[in-house]
Design an enzyme around this catalytic site. Structure first.
Site, PDB file in Angstrom:
ATOM      1  N   GLU A  51       0.826  -1.202   0.000  1.00  0.00           N
ATOM      2  CA  GLU A  51       0.000   0.000   0.000  1.00  0.00           C
ATOM      3  C   GLU A  51       0.867   1.263   0.000  1.00  0.00           C
ATOM      4  OE1 GLU A  51      -2.046  -2.986   2.860  1.00  0.00           O
ATOM      5  OE2 GLU A  51      -0.034  -2.580   2.082  1.00  0.00           O
ATOM      6  N   THR A 196      20.192 -40.051   4.097  1.00  0.00           N
ATOM      7  CA  THR A 196      20.426 -39.244   2.893  1.00  0.00           C
ATOM      8  C   THR A 196      21.725 -38.457   3.021  1.00  0.00           C
ATOM      9  OG1 THR A 196      18.068 -39.047   2.389  1.00  0.00           O
ATOM     10  CG2 THR A 196      19.504 -37.360   1.468  1.00  0.00           C
ATOM     11  N   ASP A 200      24.551 -39.374   0.362  1.00  0.00           N
ATOM     12  CA  ASP A 200      24.714 -38.364  -0.695  1.00  0.00           C
ATOM     13  C   ASP A 200      25.706 -37.266  -0.336  1.00  0.00           C
ATOM     14  OD1 ASP A 200      22.782 -39.821  -1.951  1.00  0.00           O
ATOM     15  OD2 ASP A 200      21.195 -38.318  -1.799  1.00  0.00           O
ATOM     16  N   GLU A 284      12.992 -33.548   1.403  1.00  0.00           N
ATOM     17  CA  GLU A 284      13.591 -34.293   0.305  1.00  0.00           C
ATOM     18  C   GLU A 284      13.850 -35.765   0.645  1.00  0.00           C
ATOM     19  OE1 GLU A 284      16.512 -32.590  -2.155  1.00  0.00           O
ATOM     20  OE2 GLU A 284      15.913 -30.523  -1.778  1.00  0.00           O
ATOM     21  N   GLY A 286      14.830 -39.349   2.956  1.00  0.00           N
ATOM     22  CA  GLY A 286      14.429 -40.410   2.036  1.00  0.00           C
ATOM     23  C   GLY A 286      13.043 -40.982   2.248  1.00  0.00           C
TER      24      GLY A 286
END
Length: 356
Positions: A51, A196, A200, A284, A286
């Site tokens: 605004e 994970t 990874d 994400e 697993g």
């Protein structure tokens, strides 16, 4: 005519995407005699609201008197990082305010509308309310249900596999890889399980398209990642890392925080995440983590990237656990997008789509 101008305000609101942090996206259009005389949006966390931006950028401020303001969210009536928008509206002589959605934040909710009406300004509400609600679904959920908006994201093969067993496996192509890094920046936190992290060794960072990079959350009940000091999450300090574990740990990098919940359940962990003020979480995996969220009911959307490959055998499957179930969960508001050779499918729980 109200819908036409509110649609323009909704488009204006999107200009603040990834920059308003815990504040909602808001757009404003000011109209006089069916002519747009100003427009504005909330462009950056802590800076002017939509605004005020519209009012200050009006090239013909004398026309603001007796004009109509279209705004996607109820104007605030409290002083935070910015002064109240209601006072600016009143000061400039705007005579009518058309609002898409009331603000669910208890600091604002209903107070802005009441102030305007008490000071003789005509207020119309509910114009394109559904569209405005879905523009800020995480913000709305956080303030109504006191928990973050949770997205379960996965990348799978055509036969529903996530990876070769206990081995890092890239399922989708480069277009999805780049898209996901940017998509992460839409959320305030990224969440994975310890397995994970150990397999990874990801950094879990976005594409630096957000003003505030997402925090990184790891669920590690047994504290297994604490034994691996060379993990990228410990080395990379670009955003906070939060580890939920049954065990505390000392001598961690300064950007790493350990939280020991009262009980190691998804419901309790989500409640703790909400206490941190985090409004949206991109989970994400697993597969066991995903299924735990599914079983808990603490989820709102599923995003699946499907690649035209087959892994077969006993390789890791999507949403895998020992849980027995005969429930079929239906998704709405589904969208399908092609990214290179891969496909992105998203859908929300019915409860998270504001119904007509």
């Amino acid at each position: 005519m109200h819908e036409y101008f509110m649609n323009l305000a909704l488009l204006e609101a999107k200009r603040g995407s990834k920059y308003t942090h815990t504040n909602p996206l808001v757009g404003a259009i000011i109209v006089k005699d069916n002519e747009i005389i100003a427009r504005g949006s909330h462009l950056r966390y802590g800076c002017e609201h939509a605004e005020k931006n519209a009012i200050s950028t009006c090239k013909t401020p004398e026309k603001l008197f007796n004009s109509t303001l279209y705004v996607t969210l109820e104007p605030c009536n409290h002083k935070g990082k910015q002064p109240p928008c209601t006072e600016a509206i009143l000061k400039m002589g705007i005579s009518k305010v058309v609002v898409a959605q009331l603000d669910p934040n208890p600091i604002v909710s209903g107070k802005g509308i009441k102030y305007l009406q008490d000071n003789g300004i005509e207020v119309i509400t509910g114009v394109l309310e559904k569209e405005a609600y879905n523009l800020n679904y995480a913000y709305n959920l956080f303030h109504t249900e006191k928990r973050p908006y949770v997205v379960l994201k996965q990348a799978i093969s055509l036969d529903g596999k996530l990876a070769f067993t206990n081995e890092r496996t890239q399922i989708t192509g480069e277009k999805v890889y780049d898209f996901v890094r940017s998509e992460r920046d839409n959320y305030q936190a990224i969440l994975v399980g310890a397995k994970t992290v150990l397999i990874d060794n990801p950094k879990l960072t976005g594409a630096n398209t957000s003003l505030f990079p997402p925090k990184r959350i790891v669920l590690d009940a047994e504290g297994s990642i604490f034994k691996q000091s060379n993990l990228k999450l410990f080395k990379d300090s670009s955003s906070e890392v939060i580890v939920f574990s049954k065990f505390s740990h000392e001598n961690l990098p300064s950007h790493v925080t350990v939280i020991t919940p009262k009980e190691f359940s998804i419901n309790e962990i989500v409640a703790e995440i909400a206490k941190l003020g985090i409004q949206s979480v991109y989970v994400e995996g697993g597969p066991s983590i995903h299924d735990q969220f599914l079983a808990s009911g603490c989820w709102d959307e599923v995003i699946t990237y499907i690649s035209p490959i087959l892994l077969g055998g006993n390789n890791t499957s999507s949403f895998t656990s020992s849980r027995m179930t005969n429930e079929k969960i239906e998704l709405q508001d589904t969208k399908v997008t092609k990214l290179g050779n891969d496909i992105r499918i998203s859908g929300r729980r019915v409860s998270q789509c504001l119904q007509d």
